[in-house]
Write an enzyme that holds these catalytic residues in place. Structure first.
Site, PDB file in Angstrom:
ATOM      1  N   ASN A   7       0.865  -1.179   0.201  1.00  0.00           N
ATOM      2  CA  ASN A   7       0.056   0.120   0.076  1.00  0.00           C
ATOM      3  C   ASN A   7       0.936   1.155  -0.006  1.00  0.00           C
ATOM      4  O   ASN A   7       1.438   1.586   0.900  1.00  0.00           O
ATOM      5  CB  ASN A   7      -0.920  -0.012   1.405  1.00  0.00           C
ATOM      6  CG  ASN A   7      -1.863   1.121   1.452  1.00  0.00           C
ATOM      7  OD1 ASN A   7      -1.926   2.191   0.573  1.00  0.00           O
ATOM      8  ND2 ASN A   7      -2.496   1.157   2.364  1.00  0.00           N
ATOM      9  N   ARG A  91      -2.976  -2.175  -3.193  1.00  0.00           N
ATOM     10  CA  ARG A  91      -4.048  -1.384  -3.170  1.00  0.00           C
ATOM     11  C   ARG A  91      -3.953  -0.020  -3.968  1.00  0.00           C
ATOM     12  O   ARG A  91      -2.975   0.524  -3.990  1.00  0.00           O
ATOM     13  CB  ARG A  91      -3.999  -0.850  -1.561  1.00  0.00           C
ATOM     14  CG  ARG A  91      -5.115  -0.197  -1.435  1.00  0.00           C
ATOM     15  CD  ARG A  91      -5.161   0.362   0.141  1.00  0.00           C
ATOM     16  NE  ARG A  91      -6.263   1.416   0.214  1.00  0.00           N
ATOM     17  CZ  ARG A  91      -6.358   2.322   1.200  1.00  0.00           C
ATOM     18  NH1 ARG A  91      -5.348   2.568   1.716  1.00  0.00           N
ATOM     19  NH2 ARG A  91      -7.626   3.105   1.231  1.00  0.00           N
ATOM     20  N   HIS A 180     -12.805   2.929   0.724  1.00  0.00           N
ATOM     21  CA  HIS A 180     -13.013   2.165   1.692  1.00  0.00           C
ATOM     22  C   HIS A 180     -13.572   0.791   1.424  1.00  0.00           C
ATOM     23  O   HIS A 180     -13.884  -0.068   2.305  1.00  0.00           O
ATOM     24  CB  HIS A 180     -13.395   2.604   3.031  1.00  0.00           C
ATOM     25  CG  HIS A 180     -12.592   3.708   3.487  1.00  0.00           C
ATOM     26  ND1 HIS A 180     -13.225   4.652   4.344  1.00  0.00           N
ATOM     27  CD2 HIS A 180     -11.497   3.794   3.658  1.00  0.00           C
ATOM     28  CE1 HIS A 180     -12.360   5.611   4.722  1.00  0.00           C
ATOM     29  NE2 HIS A 180     -11.019   5.081   4.281  1.00  0.00           N
ATOM     30  N   ARG A 241     -10.026  15.992   6.862  1.00  0.00           N
ATOM     31  CA  ARG A 241     -10.881  16.258   5.905  1.00  0.00           C
ATOM     32  C   ARG A 241     -12.296  16.829   6.239  1.00  0.00           C
ATOM     33  O   ARG A 241     -12.781  16.433   7.029  1.00  0.00           O
ATOM     34  CB  ARG A 241     -11.197  15.080   4.857  1.00  0.00           C
ATOM     35  CG  ARG A 241      -9.788  14.742   4.183  1.00  0.00           C
ATOM     36  CD  ARG A 241      -9.910  13.567   3.255  1.00  0.00           C
ATOM     37  NE  ARG A 241      -9.085  12.529   3.881  1.00  0.00           N
ATOM     38  CZ  ARG A 241      -9.155  11.075   3.617  1.00  0.00           C
ATOM     39  NH1 ARG A 241     -10.123  10.589   2.951  1.00  0.00           N
ATOM     40  NH2 ARG A 241      -8.330  10.308   4.024  1.00  0.00           N
ATOM     41  N   GLU A 386      -8.257  -5.048   5.693  1.00  0.00           N
ATOM     42  CA  GLU A 386      -7.995  -4.971   4.255  1.00  0.00           C
ATOM     43  C   GLU A 386      -7.052  -5.433   3.806  1.00  0.00           C
ATOM     44  O   GLU A 386      -7.406  -5.991   2.466  1.00  0.00           O
ATOM     45  CB  GLU A 386      -8.022  -3.223   4.258  1.00  0.00           C
ATOM     46  CG  GLU A 386      -9.219  -2.388   4.662  1.00  0.00           C
ATOM     47  CD  GLU A 386      -8.922  -0.821   4.678  1.00  0.00           C
ATOM     48  OE1 GLU A 386      -9.137  -0.201   3.600  1.00  0.00           O
ATOM     49  OE2 GLU A 386      -8.533  -0.619   5.899  1.00  0.00           O
TER      50      GLU A 386
END
Ligand code: AMP
Length: 407
Positions: A7, A91, A180, A241, A386
């Site tokens: 990732n 990813r 996600h 964010r 994940e």
């Protein structure tokens, strides 16, 4: 199969070495501050000695070399040859409209990931650099791309279209994509497995609450709506964010503060959310601690965060005409009883009742039901993984590519 999961961020490479036959993580690690004077390198072998060092790592390719050197080091006894690794899973944040599933990476896939640079300028370029670096280090095995957006490909038009001229969707593919996806997919599957319920007639709301945060409505096993949108900026308030806001605020701000587009981008992505609201921190643990010491702005940041979650849950119950279970996952969702409780407060009209004792003391790392026996809607804490989803998908695709000349 032994799968290396990669990732890549703009200045970091995170990795996991996973044995998919036993669904077991053998080693994980992180190379941070790539390109800086001193980079930080962490390796955490399962059951072995964890190490943290500093050294100079100029680019992603050197980071991959560092990871391979560590895994191959005879003292660490993790692998004895590069050929022990059978495939690499990457990813990739944005798959655009093209990728509905994970794919074996070839020249066309590389070009398509590059085409999606405009859609995810912060994420896709480092993802691509990571793929190139890993291919350089491990050229003879399959590399597979697993997309954050793929699980949300089932969104119906009414959920993914924005109320802007349709030609903008047709020309630029401006629409909701959602992110996600691997996490929402994983925890929903864990729920079906745990409860024995069939995906086909179950309605779930999965809350991935980490530094980035999103909520997904899953009906019949498929994502039918999700809170992130064209980019991972929209939806819930996140660490840094903003989440949803009235777009007119941008015109107003650009005029009042004479901001450039780059300034606005940084404002909304890096200086907003919990950090902006509190003026103190983006990390939920810090906010909870300061709020308990009486800091009003930290308290307000938590209030806004939880209120947004509650609103999305309510709206997805409306979208699905019901909900069998709400699932909390990721750093905040798995670890904060306070945030779970506050997000589900005063929802008794919808039949949601959290059991305070169970909520306050779930077994860390375990799947746990935290709703009362009377609660019409179940509430669960389910740890996400994940990397395991990426590893399993990669193994499947790598095996198929081995067997069939047409894959
Ligand atoms: P993630 O992005 O999934 O790693 O989650 C990171 C977020 O989880 C940060 O805001 C952390 O403060 C938060 N977090 C981790 N542990 C806890 C905890 N025990 N209580 C509250 N928040 C936590």
């Amino acid at each position: 199969m032994l799968i290396l999961v990669i990732n890549c961020g703009s200045s970091s490479v995170k990795y996991n070495l996973i044995d998919t036959s036993e669904e077991k993580n053998l080693c994980r690690g992180l190379v941070e501050r790539i390109g800086a004077v001193t980079s930080i390198v962490k390796h955490e072998p399962e059951g072995g000695r964890h190490t943290k060092n500093t050294r100079t790592i100029a680019n992603h390719s050197e980071a991959l070399q560092e990871i391979m050197n560590y895994l191959l080091d005879t003292e660490n006894k993790i692998i004895s040859s590069p050929s022990d690794i059978e495939a690499v899973g990457h990813r990739v944040v944005h798959g655009g409209e093209m990728f509905k599933d994970s794919v074996l990476i070839d020249e066309d896939v590389l070009a398509a990931i590059e085409q999606a640079f405009d859609l995810a300028p912060l994420h896709n370029p480092p993802n691509l650099r990571g793929i190139q670096a890993a291919k350089k280090n491990l050229p003879d095995i399959p590399h597979v791309a697993v997309f954050d957006t793929a699980f949300h490909h089932s969104l119906p038009n009414k959920a993914f279209l924005y109320g802007i001229p349709n030609r903008l969707y047709r020309r630029y593919k401006i629409r909701k994509y959602g992110f996600h996806g691997t996490s929402h997919y994983f925890v929903s599957r864990q729920y079906y497995k745990k409860t024995g319920k069939k995906a086909g007639n179950t309605k779930l709301i999965t809350c991935h609450l980490g530094n980035g945060a999103s909520i997904t409505a899953i009906d019949g096993g498929k994502s039918i709506d999700t809170s992130m949108g064209f980019t991972p900026l929209s939806g819930l308030v996140m660490g840094t964010r903003s989440g949803d806001l009235d777009p007119s605020i941008l015109f107003y701000l650009i005029e009042k503060e004479e901001l450039s587009l780059a300034n606005v981008h940084a404002l909304l992505n890096r200086h907003s959310g919990l950090l902006g609201l509190s003026g103190y921190a983006s990390d939920m643990r810090d906010l909870i601690e300061e709020a308990s010491n009486g800091d009003r702005r930290c308290q307000q940041a938590i209030d806004v965060f939880c209120y947004k979650i509650k609103q999305y849950i309510g709206s997805y119950i409306a979208s699905m005409n019901g909900c069998d279970a709400i699932i909390f996952t990721a750093g905040i969702g798995e670890n904060s009883p306070l945030i779970r409780k506050r997000s589900l407060e005063e929802m008794s009209y919808l039949g949601i009742e959290v059991d305070d004792t169970k909520n306050d003391s779930p077994d860390r790392g375990a799947i746990q039901k935290i709703s009362t026996d009377n609660s019409k809607t179940e509430v669960y804490v389910i740890p996400t993984n994940e990397e395991l989803v990426i590893a399993i998908d990669t193994a499947k695709i790598a095996q198929a590519s081995d067997q069939s000349p047409w894959v």
